[in-house]
Design an enzyme around this catalytic site. Structure first.
Site, PDB file in Angstrom:
ATOM      1  N   GLU A  32       0.847  -1.202   0.000  1.00 29.66           N
ATOM      2  CA  GLU A  32       0.000   0.000   0.000  1.00 29.66           C
ATOM      3  C   GLU A  32       0.878   1.245   0.000  1.00 29.66           C
ATOM      4  O   GLU A  32       1.826   1.350   0.785  1.00 29.66           O
ATOM      5  CB  GLU A  32      -0.875  -0.042   1.256  1.00 29.66           C
ATOM      6  CG  GLU A  32      -2.311   0.315   1.029  1.00 29.66           C
ATOM      7  CD  GLU A  32      -3.055  -0.654   0.111  1.00 29.66           C
ATOM      8  OE1 GLU A  32      -3.129  -0.368  -1.112  1.00 29.66           O
ATOM      9  OE2 GLU A  32      -3.563  -1.661   0.605  1.00 29.66           O
ATOM     10  N   ALA A 122     -15.317   3.016  -1.597  1.00 29.01           N
ATOM     11  CA  ALA A 122     -14.909   1.934  -0.701  1.00 29.01           C
ATOM     12  C   ALA A 122     -13.421   1.638  -0.829  1.00 29.01           C
ATOM     13  O   ALA A 122     -12.910   0.713  -0.204  1.00 29.01           O
ATOM     14  CB  ALA A 122     -15.711   0.676  -1.009  1.00 29.01           C
ATOM     15  N   SER A 126     -13.185   2.128  -8.078  1.00 29.57           N
ATOM     16  CA  SER A 126     -14.242   2.326  -9.076  1.00 29.57           C
ATOM     17  C   SER A 126     -13.782   3.319 -10.136  1.00 29.57           C
ATOM     18  O   SER A 126     -14.155   3.193 -11.311  1.00 29.57           O
ATOM     19  CB  SER A 126     -15.538   2.792  -8.411  1.00 29.57           C
ATOM     20  OG  SER A 126     -15.316   3.976  -7.684  1.00 29.57           O
ATOM     21  N   ASP A 171      -3.829   0.711  -9.526  1.00 29.97           N
ATOM     22  CA  ASP A 171      -5.257   0.411  -9.740  1.00 29.97           C
ATOM     23  C   ASP A 171      -5.560   0.208 -11.223  1.00 29.97           C
ATOM     24  O   ASP A 171      -6.270  -0.729 -11.607  1.00 29.97           O
ATOM     25  CB  ASP A 171      -6.125   1.552  -9.195  1.00 29.97           C
ATOM     26  CG  ASP A 171      -5.831   1.867  -7.745  1.00 29.97           C
ATOM     27  OD1 ASP A 171      -5.155   1.056  -7.087  1.00 29.97           O
ATOM     28  OD2 ASP A 171      -6.270   2.923  -7.269  1.00 29.97           O
TER      29      ASP A 171
HETATM   30  C1  GLA Z   1      -5.039   4.504  -4.245  1.00 26.96           C
HETATM   31  C2  GLA Z   1      -4.191   4.921  -5.433  1.00 26.96           C
HETATM   32  C3  GLA Z   1      -3.125   3.860  -5.760  1.00 26.96           C
HETATM   33  C4  GLA Z   1      -2.332   3.466  -4.508  1.00 26.96           C
HETATM   34  C5  GLA Z   1      -3.281   3.174  -3.345  1.00 26.96           C
HETATM   35  C6  GLA Z   1      -2.552   2.935  -2.055  1.00 26.96           C
HETATM   36  O1  GLA Z   1      -5.798   3.377  -4.565  1.00 26.96           O
HETATM   37  O2  GLA Z   1      -4.998   5.132  -6.570  1.00 26.96           O
HETATM   38  O3  GLA Z   1      -2.276   4.347  -6.777  1.00 26.96           O
HETATM   39  O4  GLA Z   1      -1.393   4.447  -4.173  1.00 26.96           O
HETATM   40  O5  GLA Z   1      -4.217   4.221  -3.130  1.00 26.96           O
HETATM   41  O6  GLA Z   1      -1.779   1.802  -2.129  1.00 26.96           O
END
Ligand code: GLA
Length: 383
Positions: A32, A122, A126, A171
């Site tokens: 993360e 959440a 999305s 993501d």
């Molecule tokens: C969000 C961001 C990702 C990542 C996460 C944390 O989802 O869009 O790029 O940094 O937070 O891991």
């Protein structure tokens, strides 16, 4: 895809769609806030998806409706400068147009209809699902010949350059590239990927805290600045290149906040690689310890959890004991937690959440039992 979805398209646009683009939301197993520090992440796609029916237009107009926002729509010309419009969800489509035009691509106008079952707010991406699905539709409509990875990179640029969110690549990349039944180890420095099978007996249980997320973008962008400053103090271009030793050497030159942010990222990168091994060996003890350490680091060093998500993690970990691994997942400040456990133990999570969460936090949580889904798909319909 349902017939009702196609019928709505026909009612709105008095024509058949040319095709369907579909991209999933994601859950991050671990890794993360490492993506924008060019480290490792280990997400899986969900079986929740955003679908876009599309049809080419000949008049340089982009017209967009969403089944999730009935009565709202967006319409703009590809010949005018692309600026933010009246609807927040519509701006993601504008953002994709903006970055593709900036890159020199000529886009065809289109009629679009969106439908999504990815839970919003959440922390299950999305917005990335929408960007990637829209990128897939434009790729097909305008013959851009983009690879899934390139579509993902344009999705990230849309966030960075138009939506004012300085997110990393995780993501969009998992939404574009996922393999069903697998998590994806992604090296954010090289964009190299490795699909790792999720043992079939393991359930991905996501518990949405439904904690109202506020000021998320400014907090998020602030964390990224802390990381960049810490890297600069250590004389490395990103935290990917820093070690714990290097961090200790420069501790006195940093603020306590910069030190803690860097400490999270450096330790989290190591946890990702260890988690890949533990998952492959179905080693629940290791998975539990690694996910617990990740959560504590996100709580104490990166400071992105809230009492509701800390509480949910505690409730679920207590219920599962040695039979499960639990931590917060995604961008933090609320959002969801993830539990890895055997299918037959999902009921323990459901019962514990029902018994304790609302009583302690005054909020109702949603539990989703997910399988790892596939990435972007684009299909065209016979004329
Ligand atoms: C969000 C961001 C990702 C990542 C996460 C944390 O989802 O869009 O790029 O940094 O937070 O891991």
């Amino acid at each position: 895809m349902s017939q009702a979805f196609i019928n709505t398209f026909q009612q709105l646009y008095a024509a058949q769609p040319d095709g369907l683009s579909s991209a999933p939301g994601r859950v991050n197993l671990i890794g993360e806030f490492t993506d924008y520090n060019l480290g490792y992440v280990f997400p899986a796609a969900l079986n929740f998806r955003t679908q876009v029916l599309f049809r080419a237009r000949t008049d340089q107009q982009m017209v967009v409706h969403s089944q999730n926002y009935p009565g709202e729509s967006d319409r703009f010309s590809l010949q005018d400068p692309i600026t933010p419009g009246p609807s927040q969800w519509g701006n993601y489509i504008r953002a994709m147009v903006y970055v593709l035009q900036q890159a020199g691509f000529t886009l065809t106008g289109a009629d679009l209809l969106i439908d999504s079952d990815v839970p919003q707010g959440a922390g299950l991406s999305s917005s990335a699902a929408l960007e990637v699905a829209i990128g897939g539709a434009f790729n097909q409509l305008s013959g851009l010949a983009l690879t899934p990875a390139q579509i993902a990179l344009f999705g990230q640029q849309a966030e960075n350059q138009f939506m004012n969110c300085q997110c990393g690549i995780m993501d969009q990349m998992i939404s574009a590239q996922a393999t069903a039944g697998h998590a994806l180890l992604l090296d954010c420095a090289t964009l190299a990927t490795r699909a790792v099978a999720i043992p079939p007996e393991l359930a991905l249980v996501i518990v949405n805290s439904n904690y109202p997320r506020k000021l998320v973008d400014s907090e998020y962008n602030g964390r990224r600045q802390d990381c960049e400053q810490a890297a600069a103090i250590m004389g490395v271009s990103t935290l990917r290149d820093a070690s714990m030793d290097l961090l200790q050497q420069h501790k006195n030159a940093m603020t306590a906040q910069q030190y803690k942010r860097a400490h999270h990222v450096i330790s989290e990168n190591a946890r990702v690689l260890a988690t890949v091994d533990a998952l492959q060996q179905s080693d629940m003890t290791q998975l539990r310890l690694l996910m617990q350490a990740s959560h504590q680091s996100l709580r104490d060093d990166f400071e992105v959890t809230v009492p509701a998500t800390d509480g949910l993690v505690e409730i679920c970990q207590t219920a599962l004991g040695s039979k499960g691994a639990v931590r917060m997942t995604g961008g933090g400040f609320g959002g969801a937690i993830i539990c890895l456990c055997a299918q037959q133990d999902v009921v323990l999570v459901e019962q514990a959440v029902a018994a304790h969460y609302q009583a302690r936090f005054g909020l109702k949580a949603d539990v989703y039992v997910c399988q790892a889904g596939a990435g972007l798909t684009v299909q065209t319909f016979a004329a």
